[in-house]
Structure formats: C-alpha cells, structure tokens
Design an enzyme around this catalytic site. Structure first.
Site, PDB file in Angstrom:
ATOM      1  N   LYS A  22      -3.269  -3.136  16.431  1.00 51.31           N
ATOM      2  CA  LYS A  22      -3.941  -1.990  15.786  1.00 51.31           C
ATOM      3  C   LYS A  22      -4.817  -1.248  16.805  1.00 51.31           C
ATOM      4  CE  LYS A  22      -2.320  -2.624  11.618  1.00 51.31           C
ATOM      5  NZ  LYS A  22      -1.284  -1.714  11.097  1.00 51.31           N
ATOM      6  N   PRO A  61     -10.695 -21.071  10.473  1.00 52.81           N
ATOM      7  CA  PRO A  61     -10.967 -20.681  11.867  1.00 52.81           C
ATOM      8  C   PRO A  61     -10.834 -19.170  12.054  1.00 52.81           C
ATOM      9  CG  PRO A  61      -9.419 -22.531  11.789  1.00 52.81           C
ATOM     10  CD  PRO A  61      -9.624 -22.073  10.371  1.00 52.81           C
ATOM     11  N   SER A 108      -7.025  -0.952  10.527  1.00 52.63           N
ATOM     12  CA  SER A 108      -7.642  -2.031   9.757  1.00 52.63           C
ATOM     13  C   SER A 108      -9.065  -2.272  10.234  1.00 52.63           C
ATOM     14  CB  SER A 108      -6.813  -3.303   9.986  1.00 52.63           C
ATOM     15  OG  SER A 108      -7.513  -4.439   9.564  1.00 52.63           O
ATOM     16  N   ALA A 109      -9.887  -2.803   9.344  1.00 51.57           N
ATOM     17  CA  ALA A 109     -11.246  -3.197   9.713  1.00 51.57           C
ATOM     18  C   ALA A 109     -11.230  -4.277  10.787  1.00 51.57           C
ATOM     19  CB  ALA A 109     -11.985  -3.712   8.481  1.00 51.57           C
ATOM     20  N   ASN A 138      12.720  -1.062   6.056  1.00 53.50           N
ATOM     21  CA  ASN A 138      13.862  -1.957   6.270  1.00 53.50           C
ATOM     22  C   ASN A 138      13.806  -3.185   5.351  1.00 53.50           C
ATOM     23  OD1 ASN A 138      11.810  -3.436   7.381  1.00 53.50           O
ATOM     24  ND2 ASN A 138      12.689  -3.615   9.432  1.00 53.50           N
ATOM     25  N   SER A 187      11.874  -5.600   5.286  1.00 52.45           N
ATOM     26  CA  SER A 187      11.568  -6.884   5.933  1.00 52.45           C
ATOM     27  C   SER A 187      10.458  -7.602   5.166  1.00 52.45           C
ATOM     28  CB  SER A 187      11.178  -6.685   7.395  1.00 52.45           C
ATOM     29  OG  SER A 187      10.069  -5.814   7.496  1.00 52.45           O
ATOM     30  N   TYR A 247      -2.361  -9.542  15.959  1.00 52.94           N
ATOM     31  CA  TYR A 247      -2.223  -8.498  14.927  1.00 52.94           C
ATOM     32  C   TYR A 247      -3.275  -7.407  15.148  1.00 52.94           C
ATOM     33  CZ  TYR A 247      -3.099  -6.131  10.486  1.00 52.94           C
ATOM     34  OH  TYR A 247      -3.339  -5.168   9.533  1.00 52.94           O
ATOM     35  N   ILE A 266       0.845  -1.206   0.000  1.00 53.69           N
ATOM     36  CA  ILE A 266       0.000   0.000   0.000  1.00 53.69           C
ATOM     37  C   ILE A 266       0.879   1.256   0.000  1.00 53.69           C
ATOM     38  CG2 ILE A 266      -1.901   1.204   1.150  1.00 53.69           C
ATOM     39  CD1 ILE A 266      -2.550  -1.479   2.567  1.00 53.69           C
ATOM     40  N   ASN A 299      -4.092 -14.588   1.737  1.00 54.65           N
ATOM     41  CA  ASN A 299      -5.261 -13.788   1.358  1.00 54.65           C
ATOM     42  C   ASN A 299      -5.798 -14.189  -0.009  1.00 54.65           C
ATOM     43  OD1 ASN A 299      -3.374 -11.527   3.049  1.00 54.65           O
ATOM     44  ND2 ASN A 299      -5.452 -11.930   3.732  1.00 54.65           N
TER      45      ASN A 299
HETATM   46  P1  NAD Z   1       3.524  -4.615   3.442  1.00 56.40           P
HETATM   47  O1  NAD Z   1       4.096  -5.685   4.298  1.00 56.40           O
HETATM   48  O2  NAD Z   1       3.521  -4.795   1.978  1.00 56.40           O
HETATM   49  O3  NAD Z   1       4.247  -3.217   3.775  1.00 56.40           O
HETATM   50  C1  NAD Z   1       4.799  -2.921   5.022  1.00 56.40           C
HETATM   51  C2  NAD Z   1       6.192  -2.352   4.782  1.00 56.40           C
HETATM   52  O4  NAD Z   1       6.750  -1.986   6.052  1.00 56.40           O
HETATM   53  C3  NAD Z   1       7.150  -3.347   4.145  1.00 56.40           C
HETATM   54  O5  NAD Z   1       7.814  -2.725   3.052  1.00 56.40           O
HETATM   55  C4  NAD Z   1       8.131  -3.685   5.258  1.00 56.40           C
HETATM   56  O6  NAD Z   1       9.429  -3.962   4.754  1.00 56.40           O
HETATM   57  C5  NAD Z   1       8.093  -2.427   6.098  1.00 56.40           C
HETATM   58  N1  NAD Z   1       8.420  -2.602   7.522  1.00 56.40           N
HETATM   59  C6  NAD Z   1       7.886  -3.492   8.407  1.00 56.40           C
HETATM   60  N2  NAD Z   1       8.419  -3.314   9.620  1.00 56.40           N
HETATM   61  C7  NAD Z   1       9.298  -2.281   9.508  1.00 56.40           C
HETATM   62  C8  NAD Z   1      10.155  -1.621  10.419  1.00 56.40           C
HETATM   63  N3  NAD Z   1      10.228  -1.980  11.714  1.00 56.40           N
HETATM   64  N4  NAD Z   1      10.912  -0.597   9.970  1.00 56.40           N
HETATM   65  C9  NAD Z   1      10.871  -0.223   8.664  1.00 56.40           C
HETATM   66  N5  NAD Z   1      10.088  -0.812   7.767  1.00 56.40           N
HETATM   67  C10 NAD Z   1       9.307  -1.832   8.182  1.00 56.40           C
HETATM   68  O7  NAD Z   1       2.044  -4.343   3.979  1.00 56.40           O
HETATM   69  P2  NAD Z   1       0.865  -3.509   3.334  1.00 56.40           P
HETATM   70  O8  NAD Z   1      -0.158  -4.466   2.837  1.00 56.40           O
HETATM   71  O9  NAD Z   1       1.384  -2.473   2.442  1.00 56.40           O
HETATM   72  O10 NAD Z   1       0.256  -2.844   4.652  1.00 56.40           O
HETATM   73  C11 NAD Z   1       0.689  -1.592   5.125  1.00 56.40           C
HETATM   74  C12 NAD Z   1       0.010  -1.280   6.439  1.00 56.40           C
HETATM   75  O11 NAD Z   1      -1.390  -1.333   6.256  1.00 56.40           O
HETATM   76  C13 NAD Z   1       0.344  -2.270   7.554  1.00 56.40           C
HETATM   77  O12 NAD Z   1       0.460  -1.542   8.762  1.00 56.40           O
HETATM   78  C14 NAD Z   1      -0.882  -3.162   7.600  1.00 56.40           C
HETATM   79  O13 NAD Z   1      -1.103  -3.701   8.879  1.00 56.40           O
HETATM   80  C15 NAD Z   1      -1.985  -2.186   7.222  1.00 56.40           C
HETATM   81  N6  NAD Z   1      -3.144  -2.870   6.624  1.00 56.40           N
HETATM   82  C16 NAD Z   1      -2.970  -3.651   5.521  1.00 56.40           C
HETATM   83  C17 NAD Z   1      -4.061  -4.316   4.972  1.00 56.40           C
HETATM   84  C18 NAD Z   1      -3.908  -5.196   3.775  1.00 56.40           C
HETATM   85  O14 NAD Z   1      -4.829  -5.956   3.477  1.00 56.40           O
HETATM   86  N7  NAD Z   1      -2.819  -5.152   3.036  1.00 56.40           N
HETATM   87  C19 NAD Z   1      -5.337  -4.171   5.559  1.00 56.40           C
HETATM   88  C20 NAD Z   1      -5.467  -3.349   6.680  1.00 56.40           C
HETATM   89  C21 NAD Z   1      -4.367  -2.699   7.215  1.00 56.40           C
HETATM   90  C1  UD1 Z   2      -7.683 -10.548   6.196  1.00 56.20           C
HETATM   91  C2  UD1 Z   2      -7.103 -10.494   7.584  1.00 56.20           C
HETATM   92  C3  UD1 Z   2      -7.620  -9.263   8.295  1.00 56.20           C
HETATM   93  C4  UD1 Z   2      -7.335  -8.007   7.480  1.00 56.20           C
HETATM   94  C5  UD1 Z   2      -7.996  -8.171   6.120  1.00 56.20           C
HETATM   95  C6  UD1 Z   2      -7.780  -6.966   5.241  1.00 56.20           C
HETATM   96  C7  UD1 Z   2      -6.832 -12.874   8.064  1.00 56.20           C
HETATM   97  C8  UD1 Z   2      -7.326 -14.039   8.868  1.00 56.20           C
HETATM   98  N1  UD1 Z   2      -7.500 -11.715   8.267  1.00 56.20           N
HETATM   99  O1  UD1 Z   2      -9.038 -10.804   6.352  1.00 56.20           O
HETATM  100  O2  UD1 Z   2      -7.010  -9.127   9.552  1.00 56.20           O
HETATM  101  O3  UD1 Z   2      -7.853  -6.873   8.131  1.00 56.20           O
HETATM  102  O4  UD1 Z   2      -7.453  -9.340   5.493  1.00 56.20           O
HETATM  103  O5  UD1 Z   2      -6.744  -7.140   4.387  1.00 56.20           O
HETATM  104  O6  UD1 Z   2      -5.861 -12.970   7.330  1.00 56.20           O
HETATM  105  N2  UD1 Z   2     -10.636 -17.061   1.298  1.00 56.20           N
HETATM  106  C9  UD1 Z   2     -10.814 -18.279   0.654  1.00 56.20           C
HETATM  107  N3  UD1 Z   2      -9.704 -18.952   0.213  1.00 56.20           N
HETATM  108  C10 UD1 Z   2      -8.431 -18.467   0.375  1.00 56.20           C
HETATM  109  C11 UD1 Z   2      -8.259 -17.223   1.037  1.00 56.20           C
HETATM  110  C12 UD1 Z   2      -9.384 -16.553   1.489  1.00 56.20           C
HETATM  111  O7  UD1 Z   2     -11.935 -18.740   0.491  1.00 56.20           O
HETATM  112  O8  UD1 Z   2      -7.467 -19.151  -0.017  1.00 56.20           O
HETATM  113  C13 UD1 Z   2     -11.822 -16.314   1.734  1.00 56.20           C
HETATM  114  C14 UD1 Z   2     -11.876 -16.013   3.229  1.00 56.20           C
HETATM  115  O9  UD1 Z   2     -12.494 -17.061   3.932  1.00 56.20           O
HETATM  116  C15 UD1 Z   2     -12.687 -14.699   3.247  1.00 56.20           C
HETATM  117  C16 UD1 Z   2     -12.287 -14.017   1.932  1.00 56.20           C
HETATM  118  O10 UD1 Z   2     -11.780 -15.054   1.095  1.00 56.20           O
HETATM  119  O11 UD1 Z   2     -14.052 -14.988   3.198  1.00 56.20           O
HETATM  120  C17 UD1 Z   2     -11.225 -12.956   2.109  1.00 56.20           C
HETATM  121  O12 UD1 Z   2     -10.116 -13.499   2.808  1.00 56.20           O
HETATM  122  P1  UD1 Z   2      -8.774 -12.682   3.029  1.00 56.20           P
HETATM  123  O13 UD1 Z   2      -8.282 -12.144   1.738  1.00 56.20           O
HETATM  124  O14 UD1 Z   2      -7.841 -13.545   3.827  1.00 56.20           O
HETATM  125  O15 UD1 Z   2      -9.216 -11.403   3.880  1.00 56.20           O
HETATM  126  P2  UD1 Z   2     -10.020 -11.313   5.280  1.00 56.20           P
HETATM  127  O16 UD1 Z   2     -10.461 -12.638   5.724  1.00 56.20           O
HETATM  128  O17 UD1 Z   2     -11.056 -10.279   5.129  1.00 56.20           O
END
Ligand code: NAD
Ligand code: UD1
Length: 334
Positions: free
Chosen positions: A152, A292, A124-125, A32, A34, A148, A12, A198
C-alpha cells in the site's frame, strides 16, 4: 459517468458498485473472482435493478485491460483489486507484491495511455505503521510493518510520483480504517472462507454457531477496558465516501491522501456487546494472548474527508452489527 471498478465483486467493491449504480453511473467491473463469487453480480443487480458490465480478467493483464478500455468509454477508475490478508502476506510476500503492485501499475499505465486521469485507490490505515500518535492524520509519515502494508505504501508513492509528472491526474488515496457491516438488504456482505482473521466475521461465525467462542487477543492494553480499540465504519458509509471522492476529483487535480473512518474507537468487548444486542444472545469469549504485531488503539482523524469531500460516516456500531447479522442469517438460512 462510466466508472471502472476493479475488484468490484469483492466486499467493499460490491457495495460501492451499488452506490454508483443507484447514483446513475454506468459501472464496468473487472474482477478475476480470486476472492469473490459470481453470485455477487446477481446481488448487485437485484438491489439496484441495473446490470453492471462485467469482465472476468486479471487487472495485471495488460492486454485484457487495454481491451476493456477500448470497448468502454471510461471516465474514471476505482481500484479495489488486490490481496488483503496480512498474515498471508508474510507467508507469500512475492504473491502480494506481484498482485497488489502489478495491478496498480498496469491500471495506471493503461489509464495514462488511454487519457483517463481520475483514479481512486484503496489504501489502508495500515500505512501509518506503529509509531504515529492517535488520531492518525494524513500528514503523518507512512511506514508499514508487513508486506501487505508495504504494497500500500509503495503504490501510494508510485501514484504520488505519477500525479507530480502530469497535472491532468486527479488521484485519491483513500485510507480505510476498519470497514464492517453489510448491505441493509442482507444480499451483500463479507463472508471469508475458513476461519476468519478479522474481528467481525469471527464474531458473526460465533453467533451463527459455527465457532465455539471468540478469542479476545489481549486484555492488558492501555485502553478503557484493556482490549484493542479500532475505528469501525459501516461499509455503506465507506462506499458513499468513494462517490464523494469521485465528485471532488471532477473539479480538482493532483493527489490527496484522505482517511475514511469515523474518528471513534470501539474496543473488542464493546463490539462483542453490540453484536450480542443485534443477534439477541450472549456470545461466549475467552481472553487469549495478544496477537503478534497488533497495536492497542488507533482511529482516524476524519476531518480532511469532511473538509474536501463533504463526507462523514453516519451509521452507528449498532447498525453495523445489525446489518452484518442480517447478512449472516441469510447466508446460513438461520
Ligand atoms: P476483497 O478481497 O473482498 O475484494 C478484492 C476483489 O479483488 C476480489 O473480488 C478479488 O477477486 C479481486 N481481485 C484480486 N486480485 C485481482 C486481480 N489481480 N485481478 C482482478 N481482480 C482481482 O477485499 P475488500 O475487503 O473488498 O478490499 C478491497 C480493497 O480495499 C483491497 O485493496 C484492500 O487491500 C483494501 N482495504 C480493505 C480493508 C478491509 O478491511 N476490508 C481495509 C483497508 C483497505
Ligand atoms: C486488520 C489488518 C490491517 C487492516 C485492518 C483494516 C491484520 C493483522 N491487520 O487490522 O492491516 O488495515 O484490518 O481492515 O489483519 N481481534 C480479536 N479476536 C479476533 C480477531 C481480532 O480480539 O479473533 C481483535 C484484534 O486484536 C484487534 C481488533 O480485534 O484489536 C480488530 O482486529 P481486526 O479485525 O483483525 O482488524 P485490525 O487489527 O485493525
């Protein structure tokens, strides 16, 4: 403005850096690697024609972050850095509390010392837990069900206390629903290592022939086709939401929790069909047991983001899948 983007090399964060640069802001990334790769920086530059300033540091490293602030005249920060895998957080809770909480704490501490009071936090939601009615509204009580999610909730609480302590703070707690898709250039996207947890990355790997079929986790939920329903939003819409939040924060102080979602739910089967249309082939799937901890259905009440920020998600599920497929093809030379 000069915007610090922690985690700016991530999924993101990288899309948000593109939007910030294209809007004329200067971007300073702290990451970093990671959970990301250095090639992302080249992709950001290729799309925008501009080079972000980059620091390869741990955001929880007080000294390193302090130096970054001393060397750059930061106006505001967007804090993406953190770990995000729910299952892993259950296995390694300390690592999640350490990385997620300490990065947020250190950043807030340094910002306060340096007199920078504009902060956007990636929430996050998941903070809505499992007991709230849908659609989720910002005023509902929070309560997460895994480490996790608890990081948040804890960070939201810390930042709310901070805003109450000093009126100069302007903090947005952005609660993302399910960001998917990729940059339309095909240069940026989400490409997790190993078997994805996911839905979208998993489907993309099935479409690319790297996994045999999708496991649909449950077809007996109380939803229109029995499969899980989520609020998927395009990552570029999400990135634009951050710019809209920053604009709002220029003129308003205090703290606001705001949903970023479309307000529309799509089922697993609907997403699979949309991806089939995007890639032009049928994708095999099998019904598997419920995962689960999963909830059957949730989506955002998106009104507050529109009211405060004038932001609304615009891109369709079809576009999310098409962009995701373009990125997958490019990554895999398909
Ligand atoms: P991502 O893992 O792709 O990006 C996170 C970045 O942070 C990575 O580039 C990682 O290298 C860096 N990072 C982690 N720990 C670090 C540290 N201690 N110092 C410096 N860099 C560090 O994840 P994303 O999907 O881009 O998500 C970004 C944020 O949004 C996260 O906080 C995540 O929890 C939140 N979020 C993501 C989702 C989603 O579905 N992707 C949904 C809700 C919230
Ligand atoms: C995940 C995270 C949640 C985060 C959200 C937003 C988990 C358990 N929860 O939730 O904390 O806020 O993403 O990014 O990871 N599904 C399948 N088959 C698969 C994978 C997923 O059927 O192989 C289904 C799941 O049951 C769900 C939907 O697809 O109904 C979406 O799943 P996923 O992408 O993991 O997102 P969330 O469950 O919403």
């Amino acid at each position: 403005m000069n915007i610090l983007v922690t985690g700016g090399a991530g999924y993101i964060g990288s899309h948000t850096c593109v939007e910030l640069l294209q809007a004329g802001h200067k971007v300073i990334i702290a990451d970093n690697f990671s959970n990301s790769k250095s090639q992302v920086l080249q992709a950001i530059e290729a799309i925008t024609g501009k080079k972000p300033v980059f620091y390869q540091i741990d955001v929880a490293d007080y000294k390193a972050l302090k130096q970054l602030f001393c060397e750059n005249d930061i106006d505001g920060a967007i804090h993406f850095a953190g770990y995000k895998a729910v299952g892993e957080s259950v296995q390694k809770p300390l690592s999640y509390y350490q990385n997620n909480f300490c990065t947020a704490l250190t950043l807030a501490q340094v910002m306060q010392e340096e007199g920078v009071f504009r902060l956007v936090f990636s929430s996050s939601a998941t903070v809505y837990g499992i007991d709230n009615p849908i659609p989720y509204k910002e005023e509902y009580p929070t309560g997460a069900v895994n480490p996790y999610g608890r990081t948040k909730v804890m960070i939201e609480q810390m930042l709310t206390d901070l805003a109450a302590s000093d009126r100069r703070w302007s903090i947005a707690l952005l609660r993302y629903f399910n960001p998917i898709g990729a940059h339309p250039s095909g240069l940026l996207g989400e490409d997790p290592n190993g078997i994805p947890n996911n839905l979208l990355p998993y489907i993309a790997k099935v479409a690319a022939g790297q996994l045999p079929h999708l496991n649909v986790f449950g077809d007996d939920y109380d939803t229109r086709d029995g499969t899980g329903v989520r609020d998927y939003l395009h990552v570029v819409d999400l990135a634009e939401g951050h710019l809209a939040a920053m604009d709002y924060m220029m003129e308003h102080n205090g703290v606001e929790a705001v949903n970023l979602g479309t307000g529309q739910g799509s089922s697993v089967i609907e997403v699979l069909h949309a991806f089939e249309q995007a890639c032009g082939k049928q994708l095999p799937y099998q019904i598997a047991p419920r995962r689960p901890g999963d909830i059957g259905e949730y989506y955002a009440h998106p009104g507050k983001a529109e009211r405060l920020f004038g932001w609304k998600a615009k891109r369709s599920l079809q576009q999310m899948c098409a962009d995701s497929w373009r990125y997958t093809c490019r990554q895999n030379n398909l």
